[in-house]
Design an enzyme around this catalytic site. Structure first.
Site, PDB file in Angstrom:
ATOM      1  N   ASP A 250      64.369   0.120   4.779  1.00  0.00           N
ATOM      2  CA  ASP A 250      63.295   0.173   5.753  1.00  0.00           C
ATOM      3  C   ASP A 250      63.911  -0.167   7.115  1.00  0.00           C
ATOM      4  OD1 ASP A 250      60.646   0.147   6.853  1.00  0.00           O
ATOM      5  OD2 ASP A 250      60.732  -2.046   6.774  1.00  0.00           O
TER       6      ASP A 250
ATOM      7  N   ASP B 174      62.045  -1.344  10.483  1.00  0.00           N
ATOM      8  CA  ASP B 174      61.490  -2.484  11.225  1.00  0.00           C
ATOM      9  C   ASP B 174      61.308  -3.693  10.300  1.00  0.00           C
ATOM     10  OD1 ASP B 174      61.347  -0.878  13.557  1.00  0.00           O
ATOM     11  OD2 ASP B 174      59.491   0.013  12.808  1.00  0.00           O
TER      12      ASP B 174
ATOM     13  N   TYR C  48      55.567  -1.410  16.550  1.00  0.00           N
ATOM     14  CA  TYR C  48      55.635  -0.144  17.299  1.00  0.00           C
ATOM     15  C   TYR C  48      56.849  -0.063  18.234  1.00  0.00           C
ATOM     16  CZ  TYR C  48      50.967  -0.192  15.422  1.00  0.00           C
ATOM     17  OH  TYR C  48      49.918  -0.291  14.565  1.00  0.00           O
TER      18      TYR C  48
ATOM     19  N   GLN D 143      56.214   5.493  10.488  1.00  0.00           N
ATOM     20  CA  GLN D 143      56.100   5.405  11.954  1.00  0.00           C
ATOM     21  C   GLN D 143      54.691   5.797  12.379  1.00  0.00           C
ATOM     22  OE1 GLN D 143      58.304   4.208  14.274  1.00  0.00           O
ATOM     23  NE2 GLN D 143      59.493   3.453  12.529  1.00  0.00           N
TER      24      GLN D 143
HETATM   25 MG   LIG Z   1      59.253  -2.947   7.797  1.00  0.00          MG
END
Ligand SMILES: [Mg+2]
Length: 186
Positions: free
Chosen positions: A13, A15, A24, A57
């Site tokens: 992953d 973020d 974001y 996203q």
């Molecule tokens: Mg994440």
């Protein structure tokens, strides 16, 4: 039996795993890499793992940034990895959201984690043996996608998820714990 004609992969992953989760993220100047990410990916690469980013996203769906901005950021990020002698083999992102998306981006999609669509696409594109592959994420939806795809092992890094994840996984406090696991399970 491991399939010797296929590669294994480390799915990451983005973020909360590669960079700090700030919500974001879409500008290179806002990226803070997590401690140990380059050492981890160097070790995984040396041990024969393909490196594949799989990232929801929904910021694209929500109109907060564009696909082009996402791709520009990922080009910058690939360069940062290359500076550390790490080649990212593939990046998959899901730009849809079933309720908050705008226009064509408002839809369910098999790519959106917890669904395993991005992992399945990577397996086809890169000829991966998913039963020998692993994933690291920071949310239960990452773990659920790993389970749905039949991966060998999923790792949950502490810091983001506030609720217990129902699917099987190992909890780790830092990226270096996964690097150690890789060295012990080559
Ligand atoms: Mg994440």
């Amino acid at each position: 039996m491991p399939n010797k004609t296929k590669s294994k992969a480390l799915f990451l992953d983005r973020d909360g795993v590669i960079n700090e989760e700030i919500g974001y993220l879409h500008r290179p100047e806002d990226v803070v890499f997590l401690p140990g990410i380059f050492a981890l990916t160097q070790t995984a690469q040396r041990l024969g793992y393909k490196l594949v980013i799989v990232t929801n996203q929904s910021g694209i769906a929500r109109g907060l940034y564009t696909t082009t901005q996402f791709e520009t950021l990922m080009t910058w990020m690939r360069t940062e990895f290359l500076r550390h002698e790490v080649t990212l083999d593939a990046v998959y992102h899901c730009p849809y959201h079933p309720t908050h998306g705008i226009g064509d981006f408002k839809r369910e999609h098999e790519d959106r984690k917890p669904s395993p669509g991005m992992i399945h696409r990577a397996a086809r594109d890169l000829n991966l043996d998913l039963s020998q592959s692993i994933l690291i994420g920071d949310r239960c939806s990452d773990i659920a996608a790993a389970t749905a795809a039949g991966l060998h092992q999923a790792f949950l890094i502490a810091g983001t998820e506030q609720t217990p994840c129902p699917h099987p996984h190992k909890k780790i406090a830092s990226l270096s714990e996964l690097e150690t696991w890789l060295k012990l399970n080559p």
